[in-house]
Design a protein around this motif. Structure first.
Motif, PDB file in Angstrom:
ATOM      1  N   LEU A 408       8.145   0.331  13.426  1.00 21.53           N
ATOM      2  CA  LEU A 408       6.905   0.160  12.687  1.00 21.53           C
ATOM      3  C   LEU A 408       7.088  -0.626  11.398  1.00 21.53           C
ATOM      4  O   LEU A 408       6.118  -1.078  10.816  1.00 21.53           O
ATOM      5  N   ASP A 452      -4.879  -5.341  11.310  1.00 26.89           N
ATOM      6  CA  ASP A 452      -3.571  -4.711  11.112  1.00 26.89           C
ATOM      7  C   ASP A 452      -2.767  -5.416  10.025  1.00 26.89           C
ATOM      8  O   ASP A 452      -2.005  -4.792   9.293  1.00 26.89           O
ATOM      9  N   ALA A 455      -4.023  -4.079   6.770  1.00 35.05           N
ATOM     10  CA  ALA A 455      -3.481  -2.735   6.532  1.00 35.05           C
ATOM     11  C   ALA A 455      -2.057  -2.809   6.006  1.00 35.05           C
ATOM     12  O   ALA A 455      -1.684  -2.094   5.063  1.00 35.05           O
ATOM     13  N   ARG A 456      -1.243  -3.682   6.585  1.00 33.65           N
ATOM     14  CA  ARG A 456       0.143  -3.811   6.125  1.00 33.65           C
ATOM     15  C   ARG A 456       0.192  -4.389   4.717  1.00 33.65           C
ATOM     16  O   ARG A 456       1.039  -3.992   3.900  1.00 33.65           O
ATOM     17  N   LYS A 471       1.964   3.523  12.164  1.00 32.46           N
ATOM     18  CA  LYS A 471       0.749   3.063  12.838  1.00 32.46           C
ATOM     19  C   LYS A 471       0.505   3.880  14.099  1.00 32.46           C
ATOM     20  O   LYS A 471       1.417   4.197  14.842  1.00 32.46           O
ATOM     21  N   ASN A 473      -2.396   3.644  17.271  1.00 37.89           N
ATOM     22  CA  ASN A 473      -3.581   3.038  17.879  1.00 37.89           C
ATOM     23  C   ASN A 473      -4.301   4.103  18.694  1.00 37.89           C
ATOM     24  O   ASN A 473      -3.816   4.535  19.737  1.00 37.89           O
ATOM     25  N   ARG A 504       3.203  11.452  14.117  1.00 36.94           N
ATOM     26  CA  ARG A 504       3.067  10.297  13.230  1.00 36.94           C
ATOM     27  C   ARG A 504       2.629  10.713  11.829  1.00 36.94           C
ATOM     28  O   ARG A 504       3.042  10.102  10.841  1.00 36.94           O
ATOM     29  N   PHE A 514      -1.629   4.409   9.222  1.00 35.88           N
ATOM     30  CA  PHE A 514      -2.625   3.435   9.654  1.00 35.88           C
ATOM     31  C   PHE A 514      -3.161   3.851  11.016  1.00 35.88           C
ATOM     32  O   PHE A 514      -2.452   3.789  12.015  1.00 35.88           O
ATOM     33  N   ASP A 516      -5.396   2.748  13.711  1.00 34.89           N
ATOM     34  CA  ASP A 516      -6.126   1.616  14.273  1.00 34.89           C
ATOM     35  C   ASP A 516      -7.084   2.120  15.351  1.00 34.89           C
ATOM     36  O   ASP A 516      -6.828   3.142  15.994  1.00 34.89           O
TER      37      ASP A 516
END
Length: 725
Positions: A408, A452, A455-456, A471, A473, A504, A514, A516
């Motif tokens: 990640l 994305d 977000a980073r 992250k 999803n 996570r 994050f 997504d």
């Protein structure tokens, strides 16, 4: 007894056993089946003079005098063929060889242990030089008693908090210190010291030394409740958590003044053994010299599934797996002839057999006890299942965490955001503003717009950039597994959960999480993630233990969450919790001035990757690419340019403009809408791929979309299979 001792917490108990093992007064050497040393404890260096590093990989014969070395390989081979828990060299005078060449008398107990790397032999080596100088018969009797009875009943074992206040109290402590649990728990352990020692600050200094060095051993006068004094040997061991912080101490005290009572206790061993049985966490079985079971403790039923009534009078072989039974009578006779306290089955991986036929790994210690009915043999059996599973789960969790962090943390960089348009600059300015805070950010935008990357960028510009960006999803993971991926689970939480899994959310502690495609988060999980965000804590699946967590949340979606709230497809409280700072990433059609920059960037990227030399992009090609609506946004453009570079054989970029012909039919002067343009483009790609959606050559890949996103678009645009097949 009006007050019962407090029960040890699992973490304290585990830490206690680990500390007691490492600081064993005996030297402990672990060897493989060929006799090579694989591990040694600190006492080995003190006993033999070798550093641990000098011994690892060396044959165990290094520690044996030369006169015994010739026969040692044959003894090891015979032992491996018919192993049992026993001392080594029964009937012999055994000696160890120090590094300086001097010898010293020893007792050696062997025990087989099965590990993930195979079977190993654990040798517990005790220096008996001092014992040789005392009366042999009396001292051997005391040794039997101390190992089999005094180990539990004549030790005061209790736990203390970091300031020295008693938090648990065992029966042995009550027996010879005189305090009941309800009288002593909560009081400072300094009450066991003489007034002279208290005035000199001995109790506080003992804790300080134990905290610094991990272990502090001393001898001196101690005081009972009634004021009488006795000479005691005491060991204080530091207990610390995973972070290295001291969370308490364990103290083991032994009375050295009452040798007469020890002899009396030995003569009444049957009564003492009953107390030992009931307080031991291990299964204990007493059997006669023919192997018939005469007594068991309560743990035997827990371990093996048999009641006492079912086992009394039965052969102990009923608890041994069938593959070990043929050699068991010979081992029993050998032990009966040379009875001493020893591990059983050194060189073998030992297993117990339950009533239902299943097996489980065990350690077994044998010891002789003289009773009025004759000599009995005690078998002390420890179930190793949870220990081995916990070790494996810990290794697996560490590997999983390392893998996730590596995966990640290497996806994108901030500089991958390409563009000079006003709309993009406005978004990046907002990113710089919000990144400095811990405010929750909701990134909105169509599929393929680079949410994305935004977000980073927020994570990398924040104070949490040194920690992990994790992250998840929400649309890419099956609903049934999503909760486990997010919160983790304990072993046995559901079918297939064979070990603990770190989720996570826990991995993102002190970092950024994050989420997504947050619009695809199932309704039943939404209150759980909301609670974790608001209360900063959660529980793994299958656990009631609350885990504190500190994460900064960034979420992204291409869906209309407000409409979903109105349609009761998304919780309003979670929506408002997410919508603290919304950021909308403009689609590519609203930032056409960035298309040429992106095309050049992607051409350079793929040309280097494919070892192509693309020097020019024809003007008509660039105009066509700039005019196209790109319903799949940057992801579609990137995939399109990658195909173009692949098709280009010369220095000029060759583009399959046929795929963009629909643009001419949907010019700004026409009456077609963007939705109609997108619909026609998707239909044409589906026809070219003959209806194939997934896979490298499928329509989703050609359009730069995820398979799930394309399916959603087909439903939204009313495209059915008959339209393109």
């Amino acid at each position: 007894m009006s007050g019962a001792p407090k029960k040890l917490m699992p973490a304290q108990e585990q830490a206690l056993f680990e500390q007691l093992f490492e600081f064993s007064p005996d030297a402990i050497v672990v060897t493989d089946s060929e006799g090579r040393i694989t591990k040694a404890n600190a006492q080995v260096q003190r006993a033999f003079g070798y550093a641990r590093e000098e011994l690892v990989g060396q044959p165990v014969e290094t520690l044996i005098p030369e006169r015994f070395r010739g026969a040692h390989p044959n003894h090891r081979q015979a032992y491996n063929a018919q192993p049992s828990l026993r001392p080594m060299g029964v009937g012999l005078e055994l000696y160890g060889l120090r590094k300086d060449g001097t010898e010293f008398p020893v007792d050696i107990m062997l025990s087989p242990v099965e590990t993930a790397e195979g079977r190993v032999i654990v040798s517990v080596i005790r220096d008996i030089s001092e014992r040789k100088n005392s009366e042999r018969i009396l001292h051997q009797a005391e040794e039997r008693f101390h190992l089999l009875v005094e180990n539990v009943r004549d030790y005061a074992i209790f736990m203390m908090d970091p300031s020295g206040h008693v938090v648990s109290w065992n029966p042995g402590a009550e027996r010879f210190k005189g305090y009941r649990a309800d009288e002593i728990i909560g009081r400072s352990f300094s009450c066991f010291y003489t007034p002279e020692d208290i005035e000199r600050g001995i109790p506080a200094e003992s804790l300080r030394l134990a905290a610094v060095h991990g272990r502090f051993e001393s001898e001196g006068l101690r005081v009972r409740k009634d004021g009488s004094r006795f000479w005691a040997n005491a060991v204080i061991t530091r207990i610390q958590d995973k972070k290295g912080s001291v969370i308490g101490f364990a103290k083991v005290t032994r009375d050295f003044t009452d040798r007469k009572k020890a002899e009396e206790a030995l003569r009444h061993s049957e009564q003492q053994l009953r107390a030992l049985f009931e307080f031991s966490p291990d299964a204990i079985i007493a059997s006669d010299q023919e192997g018939r079971i005469a007594e068991t403790n309560a743990q035997v039923e827990k371990f093996f599934g048999y009641t006492r009534a079912e086992l009394l009078g039965q052969s102990i072989d009923v608890l041994v797996p069938e593959r070990f039974r043929p050699g068991h009578p010979a081992h029993r006779k050998d032990y009966s002839d040379r009875a001493r306290v020893r591990p059983m089955g050194a060189g073998l991986e030992l297993y117990g057999r339950r009533k239902d036929g299943s097996e489980f790994p065990v350690d077994i210690m044998l010891g002789p006890v003289e009773t009025a009915a004759g000599r009995m043999v005690l078998s002390v059996i420890r179930d190793l299942t949870e220990k081995r599973e916990a070790e494996e789960a810990l290794r697996r969790s560490e590997r999983e965490k390392q893998y996730l962090e590596e995966e990640l943390n290497t996806e994108y960089r901030f500089e991958d955001i390409i563009g000079e348009s006003v709309g993009l600059k406005r978004v990046l300015k907002n990113v710089e503003t919000v990144a400095e805070t811990d405010v929750t950010v909701l990134i909105l935008g169509e599929t393929g717009t680079g949410k994305d990357l935004i977000a980073r960028a927020i994570h990398q510009l924040s104070s949490r950039r040194e920690r992990t960006l994790v992250k998840l999803n929400c649309a890419a993971i099956p609903t049934g597994l999503l909760e486990s991926e997010l919160f983790g689970h304990e072993r046995g939480a559901f079918t297939g959960a064979i070990s603990r899994k770190i989720g996570r959310l826990e991995l993102a502690h002190e970092g950024t999480l994050f989420l997504d495609e947050i619009g695809d988060l199932p309704l039943e999980l939404q209150p759980k993630i909301l609670r974790a965000l608001q209360e900063k804590e959660f529980e793994r699946l299958g656990s009631t233990q609350t885990i504190p967590v500190n994460v900064r949340l960034v979420a992204a979606t291409n869906r209309d969450l407000a409409k979903m709230v109105a349609d009761k497809e998304f919780r309003s409280d979670l929506y408002y919790r997410l919508k603290v700072f919304p950021l909308t990433v403009p689609p590519l059609r609203e930032r056409r001035e960035d298309i040429s920059l992106l095309v050049r960037y992607f051409v350079d990227k793929f040309a280097r990757r494919m070892d192509r030399r693309i020097e020019t992009i024809p003007d008509d090609v660039m105009r066509a690419l700039t005019r196209w609506e790109w319903p799949g946004n940057i992801r579609e453009l990137e995939n399109f340019v990658e195909r173009a570079v692949l098709l280009s054989k010369g220095p000029a970029l060759r583009v399959p403009l046929g795929e963009l012909e629909v643009l001419a039919e949907s010019s700004p002067e026409g009456n077609s809408t963007l939705e109609a343009t997108e619909r026609e483009h998707i239909l044409r790609v589906l026809r070219e791929t003959k209806g194939k959606i997934a896979g490298p050559q499928g329509a989703a890949a050609r359009l730069g979309l995820k398979r799930t996103t394309l399916n959603s678009k087909l439903k939204k645009l009313g495209i059915e299979r008959n339209d393109f097949i």
